[in-house]
Design a protein around this motif. Structure first.
Motif, PDB file in Angstrom:
ATOM      1  N   LEU A 178     -32.176  22.217   1.645  1.00 33.18           N
ATOM      2  CA  LEU A 178     -32.169  21.616   2.939  1.00 33.18           C
ATOM      3  C   LEU A 178     -31.085  22.783   3.813  1.00 33.18           C
ATOM      4  N   GLY A 179     -32.089  23.445   4.786  1.00 29.76           N
ATOM      5  CA  GLY A 179     -31.175  24.463   5.612  1.00 29.76           C
ATOM      6  C   GLY A 179     -30.606  23.581   6.582  1.00 29.76           C
ATOM      7  N   ILE A 180     -29.379  24.242   7.022  1.00 29.72           N
ATOM      8  CA  ILE A 180     -28.513  23.542   8.033  1.00 29.72           C
ATOM      9  C   ILE A 180     -29.077  24.127   9.503  1.00 29.72           C
ATOM     10  N   ARG A 181     -29.068  23.020  10.471  1.00 26.79           N
ATOM     11  CA  ARG A 181     -29.417  23.313  11.622  1.00 26.79           C
ATOM     12  C   ARG A 181     -28.691  22.649  12.302  1.00 26.79           C
ATOM     13  N   GLY A 182     -27.720  23.078  13.312  1.00 26.65           N
ATOM     14  CA  GLY A 182     -26.794  22.212  14.100  1.00 26.65           C
ATOM     15  C   GLY A 182     -25.929  21.209  13.354  1.00 26.65           C
ATOM     16  N   HIS A 183     -26.085  19.903  13.667  1.00 28.16           N
ATOM     17  CA  HIS A 183     -25.462  19.066  12.934  1.00 28.16           C
ATOM     18  C   HIS A 183     -26.375  18.297  11.977  1.00 28.16           C
ATOM     19  N   ALA A 184     -27.283  18.914  11.425  1.00 25.02           N
ATOM     20  CA  ALA A 184     -28.268  18.238  10.640  1.00 25.02           C
ATOM     21  C   ALA A 184     -28.587  18.981   9.327  1.00 25.02           C
ATOM     22  N   ALA A 185     -29.243  18.690   8.314  1.00 26.46           N
ATOM     23  CA  ALA A 185     -29.554  19.343   7.404  1.00 26.46           C
ATOM     24  C   ALA A 185     -31.075  18.980   6.988  1.00 26.46           C
ATOM     25  N   TRP A 186     -32.142  20.034   7.113  1.00 28.92           N
ATOM     26  CA  TRP A 186     -33.313  19.740   7.097  1.00 28.92           C
ATOM     27  C   TRP A 186     -34.066  20.251   5.827  1.00 28.92           C
ATOM     28  N   GLY A 187     -34.894  19.435   5.290  1.00 32.65           N
ATOM     29  CA  GLY A 187     -35.706  19.856   4.249  1.00 32.65           C
ATOM     30  C   GLY A 187     -36.500  21.061   4.253  1.00 32.65           C
ATOM     31  N   THR A 188     -36.195  22.091   3.280  1.00 33.12           N
ATOM     32  CA  THR A 188     -36.986  23.286   3.586  1.00 33.12           C
ATOM     33  C   THR A 188     -37.917  23.327   2.388  1.00 33.12           C
ATOM     34  N   SER A 189     -37.438  23.603   1.038  1.00 33.66           N
ATOM     35  CA  SER A 189     -38.170  23.859  -0.015  1.00 33.66           C
ATOM     36  C   SER A 189     -37.799  23.045  -1.250  1.00 33.66           C
ATOM     37  N   SER A 190     -38.728  22.641  -2.138  1.00 31.45           N
ATOM     38  CA  SER A 190     -38.321  21.984  -3.294  1.00 31.45           C
ATOM     39  C   SER A 190     -39.169  22.606  -4.430  1.00 31.45           C
ATOM     40  N   GLY A 191     -38.569  22.024  -5.751  1.00 30.53           N
ATOM     41  CA  GLY A 191     -39.423  22.099  -6.861  1.00 30.53           C
ATOM     42  C   GLY A 191     -39.127  21.281  -7.874  1.00 30.53           C
ATOM     43  N   GLY A 192     -39.940  20.964  -8.666  1.00 33.39           N
ATOM     44  CA  GLY A 192     -40.128  20.002  -9.833  1.00 33.39           C
ATOM     45  C   GLY A 192     -40.571  18.606  -9.335  1.00 33.39           C
ATOM     46  N   PHE A 193     -40.835  18.421  -8.166  1.00 33.44           N
ATOM     47  CA  PHE A 193     -41.479  17.055  -7.946  1.00 33.44           C
ATOM     48  C   PHE A 193     -42.813  16.934  -8.027  1.00 33.44           C
ATOM     49  N   GLY A 194     -43.380  17.985  -8.131  1.00 37.08           N
ATOM     50  CA  GLY A 194     -44.893  17.708  -8.324  1.00 37.08           C
ATOM     51  C   GLY A 194     -45.484  17.147  -7.008  1.00 37.08           C
ATOM     52  N   PRO A 195     -46.722  16.696  -7.195  1.00 39.66           N
ATOM     53  CA  PRO A 195     -47.397  15.955  -5.792  1.00 39.66           C
ATOM     54  C   PRO A 195     -46.612  14.735  -5.198  1.00 39.66           C
ATOM     55  N   ALA A 196     -45.584  14.329  -6.063  1.00 38.45           N
ATOM     56  CA  ALA A 196     -44.765  13.272  -5.440  1.00 38.45           C
ATOM     57  C   ALA A 196     -44.188  13.389  -4.135  1.00 38.45           C
ATOM     58  N   LEU A 197     -43.838  14.965  -3.915  1.00 41.95           N
ATOM     59  CA  LEU A 197     -43.269  15.081  -2.773  1.00 41.95           C
ATOM     60  C   LEU A 197     -43.995  16.389  -2.077  1.00 41.95           C
ATOM     61  N   SER A 198     -44.819  16.159  -1.055  1.00 42.38           N
ATOM     62  CA  SER A 198     -45.518  17.235  -0.312  1.00 42.38           C
ATOM     63  C   SER A 198     -44.601  18.029   0.557  1.00 42.38           C
ATOM     64  N   GLY A 199     -45.122  19.222   0.909  1.00 46.46           N
ATOM     65  CA  GLY A 199     -44.010  20.155   1.846  1.00 46.46           C
ATOM     66  C   GLY A 199     -44.149  19.450   3.210  1.00 46.46           C
ATOM     67  N   LYS A 200     -45.044  18.750   3.562  1.00 46.27           N
ATOM     68  CA  LYS A 200     -44.956  17.879   4.855  1.00 46.27           C
ATOM     69  C   LYS A 200     -44.142  16.949   5.050  1.00 46.27           C
ATOM     70  N   ASP A 201     -44.099  16.384   3.861  1.00 50.38           N
ATOM     71  CA  ASP A 201     -43.142  15.065   3.607  1.00 50.38           C
ATOM     72  C   ASP A 201     -41.514  15.593   3.601  1.00 50.38           C
ATOM     73  N   LEU A 202     -41.381  16.627   3.024  1.00 52.81           N
ATOM     74  CA  LEU A 202     -39.983  17.373   2.680  1.00 52.81           C
ATOM     75  C   LEU A 202     -39.429  17.889   4.174  1.00 52.81           C
ATOM     76  N   ARG A 203     -40.340  18.230   4.841  1.00 50.99           N
ATOM     77  CA  ARG A 203     -40.036  19.208   6.212  1.00 50.99           C
ATOM     78  C   ARG A 203     -39.937  17.893   7.383  1.00 50.99           C
ATOM     79  N   THR A 204     -40.008  16.657   6.960  1.00 46.81           N
ATOM     80  CA  THR A 204     -39.761  15.618   8.029  1.00 46.81           C
ATOM     81  C   THR A 204     -38.129  14.921   7.605  1.00 46.81           C
ATOM     82  N   LEU A 205     -37.856  15.511   6.605  1.00 44.15           N
ATOM     83  CA  LEU A 205     -36.546  14.802   5.940  1.00 44.15           C
ATOM     84  C   LEU A 205     -35.120  15.541   6.923  1.00 44.15           C
ATOM     85  N   VAL A 206     -34.504  14.773   7.437  1.00 43.01           N
ATOM     86  CA  VAL A 206     -33.389  15.089   8.271  1.00 43.01           C
ATOM     87  C   VAL A 206     -32.155  14.299   7.711  1.00 43.01           C
ATOM     88  N   VAL A 207     -31.126  14.848   7.366  1.00 39.73           N
ATOM     89  CA  VAL A 207     -29.949  14.284   6.797  1.00 39.73           C
ATOM     90  C   VAL A 207     -28.726  14.630   7.903  1.00 39.73           C
TER      91      VAL A 207
END
Length: 251
Positions: free
Chosen positions: A65-94
Motif C-alpha cells: 500500500l503506497g502512502i499518499r497524503g494521510h492515506a495508504a492506497w492499494g498498489t500491488s499484491s501477490g499470492g491472492f490469485g483471482p480472489a483479488l483483482s488489480g482494480k479491486d486492490l486499487r480502490t482500497l483506501v486505508v
C-alpha cells in the motif's frame, strides 16, 4: 554496494533462521536475487510490484500500500490469485488519521504484528484481503528518505515463524534503497503514477475515508503526475549571433 551490504546482513540472519528451524526463511541467494530485482526497477511502481511478488514467493499473501497524503492506497499484491483483482486492490483506501495498526506502522516506522481480528477498525482491508480468522498479519514499513513510503501487508500463517517474518523485514528494508535511487534520478519526483486506476469507480465504497483524505491528496506531491520537462528550442543562427555594434552617432 547494495549487494555487498546485503551479503553481510544475510549470513548472520540465515544462521539465526536455521537455529529456529524456520523452513520458510529466505536463503542468502534468494535474498540477493531479490535485491538485484529491486535494484533493476525503473520506477517506483515496479519496486512495489517486485516486493509483493517476492513476498508471495515465500508462500504468503502480500500486498503493498503506497502512502499518499494521510492515506495508504492499494498498489500491488501477490499470492491472492483471482480472489483479488488489480482494480479491486486499487480502490482500497486505508486512512492513516484513524487509530489502528496501519497508523501505528506509519507513525513509528516499525513492524506491527496483529491478528485478523485486530483489523476490525479497517473493515475495508478485511473485505478486500479476507484473511483467515486466526491468521497472523505482519505490517512492515518501507522506508525512503527518512519516512514511510509504503506499507507491506503480509499474512504469515497462524503460528509465528520468526524466520519468515525476519525475511519479510529484510525485503521491506531493501526495497527502500531503489526508491531513494529513483527519487534522486528523477529529480526528487516519484517516477511511478500511484493514483489508483479505479479511484473514481470505487469512490462510493470509500466514503468512510472522508473529505480529509481527498484534501490530503492535494497536499502531497507523492504519486502526483510528473510535469513534463520542457526541452529548450535550438537557437538559430540568426538569434545566436551577437548583436552588432550600434553605428556611431554623427556629431
Amino acid at each position: 554496494q547494495l549487494e555487498e551490504i546485503a551479503s553481510r546482513v544475510v549470513e548472520p540472519l540465515t544462521r539465526s533462521f536455521a537455529a529456529d528451524g524456520a523452513s520458510s526463511a529466505l536463503s542468502p541467494s534468494a535474498i540477493l536475487a531479490c535485491v538485484r530485482k529491486l535494484s533493476a526497477a525503473t520506477d517506483i511502481e515496479q519496486v512495489f510490484e517486485s516486493l509483493a511478488e517476492e513476498a508471495a514467493n515465500i508462500n504468503v499473501r502480500a500486498a503493498v500500500l503506497g502512502i499518499r497524503g494521510h492515506a495508504a492506497w492499494g498498489t500491488s499484491s501477490g499470492g491472492f490469485g483471482p480472489a483479488l483483482s488489480g482494480k479491486d486492490l486499487r480502490t482500497l483506501v486505508v486512512p492513516l488519521n484513524q487509530d489502528g495498526p496501519f497508523r501505528q506502522v506509519f507513525e513509528t516506522a516499525a513492524a506491527v504484528e496483529v491478528r485478523a481480528i485486530d483489523l476490525m477498525k479497517n473493515p475495508n482491508v478485511l473485505l478486500k484481503f479476507a484473511p483467515a480468522s486466526k491468521a497472523r498479519v505482519v505490517l512492515l514499513p518501507v522506508r525512503s528518505a527518512g519516512s514511510v513510503t509504503a506499507i507491506l501487508y503480509a499474512e504469515a500463517g497462524e503460528k509465528r515463524d520468526s524466520g519468515l517474518i525476519d525475511s519479510l523485514k529484510v525485503l521491506a528494508e531493501v526495497a527502500g534503497a531503489p526508491i531513494d535511487r529513483l527519487t534522486v534520478v528523477h529529480g526528487g519526483l516519484a517516477a511511478a503514477e500511484t493514483t489508483p486506476a479505479g479511484e473514481e469507480a470505487g469512490r462510493s465504497s470509500e466514503q468512510a475515508a472522508g473529505d480529509e483524505i481527498r484534501a490530503a491528496e492535494q497536499e502531497t506531491t507523492y504519486g502526483a503526475e510528473i510535469p513534463k520537462v520542457m526541452t529548450p528550442e535550438p537557437i538559430s543562427a540568426e538569434t545566436s549571433a551577437p548583436p552588432s555594434e550600434a553605428p556611431p552617432i554623427s556629431p
